[in-house]
Write a protein that holds these residues in place. Sequence first.
Motif, short mmCIF file in Angstrom:
data_model
loop_
_atom_site.label_atom_id
_atom_site.label_comp_id
_atom_site.label_asym_id
_atom_site.label_seq_id
_atom_site.Cartn_x
_atom_site.Cartn_y
_atom_site.Cartn_z
N GLY A 175 7.00 5.11 -8.58
CA GLY A 175 6.88 3.66 -8.45
C GLY A 175 6.56 3.23 -7.03
O GLY A 175 6.30 4.05 -6.14
N SER A 176 6.62 1.93 -6.79
CA SER A 176 6.23 1.39 -5.48
C SER A 176 7.23 1.71 -4.38
O SER A 176 6.92 1.60 -3.21
N TRP A 177 8.47 2.12 -4.74
CA TRP A 177 9.49 2.45 -3.73
C TRP A 177 9.68 3.96 -3.60
O TRP A 177 10.71 4.41 -3.11
N ASP A 178 8.71 4.74 -4.03
CA ASP A 178 8.82 6.20 -4.00
C ASP A 178 9.14 6.69 -2.58
O ASP A 178 8.41 6.40 -1.64
#
Length: 199
Positions: A175-178
């Motif tokens: 996801g975008s917070w990987d």
Amino acid sequence: MSFSCCLSTPQFLPLLSKSKPFNGDSKPASVSVSSRLRASADVPDYLSTDWLESRRKRPFGPRLNFSAEEAVQHQLDALKYNDQPRPDYGIEFAGFDPFERSTYFGPFFDLGQFERFRRIFHHSTYRVLLGHKERKILSSLLVKENRFKQRVWIRGNRPEEEEIFQFTMVQKVGGSWDGYWLTESLLNDGDAFAGGLAY
């Protein structure tokens, strides 16, 4: 009905007319035009032109290069200077998923609105974090490769105001917070909601 190429519109004609013919030593004119078009496409249309610069100037917020310990320290800094540059800006750093019931403060709460999240931070037990004067790390533990816990003693800015909190940090995968370390929960060692809940 006919359509003309975007490069034939009057706004692009000066760019093409000022270009020099390709002689082997310089880049062709089409490269300079395409690089100008590509540079303007670096920032999506729905963001302001100074978006990237404003992100660099943000004093607080998760960063990919933070370790778990640094993520806790930056969150504590954000809460210490909560009202800079605007009221409750530090609380915004904490973050939570507004679409799920949350265990951020221990019990399951519906924190679907930032106002509910903000009120809990201003509750008598958690308010010690806002503008605190002193803090000391009591213990740190890497529970798993992507889970970290840290207990911190906090002395508030009011007389005899002190509490102990436990941060649980999780490194997100996908996801975008990987790769980011984000706060899964912030628990008070005592009975945080004994006096009721400002909810």
